[in-house]
Design an enzyme around this catalytic site. Structure first.
Site, short mmCIF file in Angstrom:
data_model
loop_
_atom_site.label_atom_id
_atom_site.label_comp_id
_atom_site.label_asym_id
_atom_site.label_seq_id
_atom_site.Cartn_x
_atom_site.Cartn_y
_atom_site.Cartn_z
N HIS A 120 0.81 -1.21 0.00
CA HIS A 120 0.00 0.00 0.00
C HIS A 120 0.85 1.27 0.00
O HIS A 120 0.52 2.25 -0.65
CB HIS A 120 -0.91 -0.02 1.24
N PHE A 121 1.97 1.22 0.72
CA PHE A 121 2.85 2.40 0.81
C PHE A 121 4.02 2.24 -0.16
O PHE A 121 5.19 2.25 0.23
CB PHE A 121 3.33 2.59 2.25
#
Length: 326
Positions: free
Chosen positions: A302-303
């Site tokens: 996600h990051f």
């Protein structure tokens, strides 16, 4: 000192080795191509202080970096210098996040409409008329609300794990956002509050979708910084209110999709394919309305901008150069 210079030159070569701005000439043979400094700034918007990071010449096109939850512009601390040699970069902190003012949630209703309103006013005050918009996570509902007001201000979109399609959310995730809005029980509130705590931020946000191959490239600086701004009940309640408002974004997906279809912005989709919350189907879904978009599914979660900064920077610089946005 030599090691530092070597590292900087190696990083720059990764993200822009074919760009003419890096070509040596007789005049600059002995110069090092160091990135511009990043400045740390506040602007007063309707009596509220908004913080933003800025780097690069204002004569260049502007890239606006919109951050996600639970972070701030800090999440772009490594990406900014990789882009700002070529572009003017602005990375604001949302109202209620990072170094921007955290208005009392007992007297201020935190919604994505409110966040987008303040960010829009910040860009107006900075006289940023047209820009390239980079969105991740919460950055999408902020960014698409801004874009809906005037799509022609957006010179290009960079979409990084930023949902605008229901395909990117599992039924369980859709139910999470729906019940966050509709379930007003104390039990539900306590659950939402719990996921703004230390263990949840570290293990259910940053480390949730990482395997052993990527674990050691996720900097603990990220969650340490975020948790410093989630240390009080007030700060955590701000994020709870945004969770309670998030379902409004799912309801707006059709309008955002229609806007994309009608305007066909130049779009780069660079998506961490290991993201379990905003899955890669959400990235592929963009191609239904933006068939000319450029899609890269990268080995990250996600990051992704924290994990694969140089890879993302290279995709951005190559894409913008190819589309003559320079």
């Amino acid at each position: 000192m030599t090691k530092i210079v070597t590292f900087i030159l190696l990083t720059i070569s990764l993200v822009g080795c074919n760009n003419s701005k890096f070509e040596k000439t007789e005049e600059n043979t002995n110069e090092y191509f160091l990135p511009p400094i990043t400045t740390y700034n506040y602007e007063n918007i309707d009596g509220v202080k908004l913080f933003y990071r800025e780097s690069g010449s204002r004569e260049n096109p502007t890239i606006v970096l919109l951050h996600g939850y639970p972070s701030s512009s800090h999440s772009y601390r490594n990406l900014i210098p990789m882009l700002s040699t070529h572009y003017h970069v602005i990375a604001p902190d949302n109202l209620g996040s990072g170094y921007s003012d955290h208005l009392d949630p007992n007297t201020t209703d935190y919604t994505f409409d409110l966040l987008s309103e303040y960010t829009s006013k910040l860009l107006e005050k900075l006289k940023v008329n047209n820009y390239i918009m980079y969105m991740q996570d919460f950055g999408a509902p902020v960014g698409y609300r801004m874009m809906m007001k005037d799509p022609k201000r957006i010179d290009a979109l960079i979409v990084q794990n930023a949902n605008a399609y229901i395909e990117g959310l599992t039924p369980k995730r859709q139910d999470f956002f729906r019940t966050a809005q509709t379930d007003t029980s104390k039990e539900k509130y306590d659950f939402l509050y719990s996921i703004t705590g230390k263990d949840a931020i570290i293990n259910k946000q940053y480390l949730f979708d990482l395997d052993s191959t990527n674990m050691n490239i996720q900097s603990p600086d990220a969650w340490t910084h975020d948790l410093s701004f989630l240390s009080s009940e007030k700060d955590r309640k701000i994020q709870v209110e945004l969770f309670q408002d998030y379902y409004t974004n799912l309801l707006r997906y059709p309008k955002w999709q229609k806007m994309l279809l009608e305007n066909q912005p130049k779009t780069l989709i660079v998506w961490g394919k290991k993201d379990l919350k905003f899955n890669a189907n959400g990235a592929k879904a963009y191609l239904k309305d933006l068939p000319n978009a450029e899609l890269h599914l990268i080995d990250a979660g996600h990051f992704a901008a924290e994990e694969k900064t140089a890879e993302i920077a290279k995709h951005i610089l190559t894409f913008l150069d190819k589309n003559n946005i320079q």
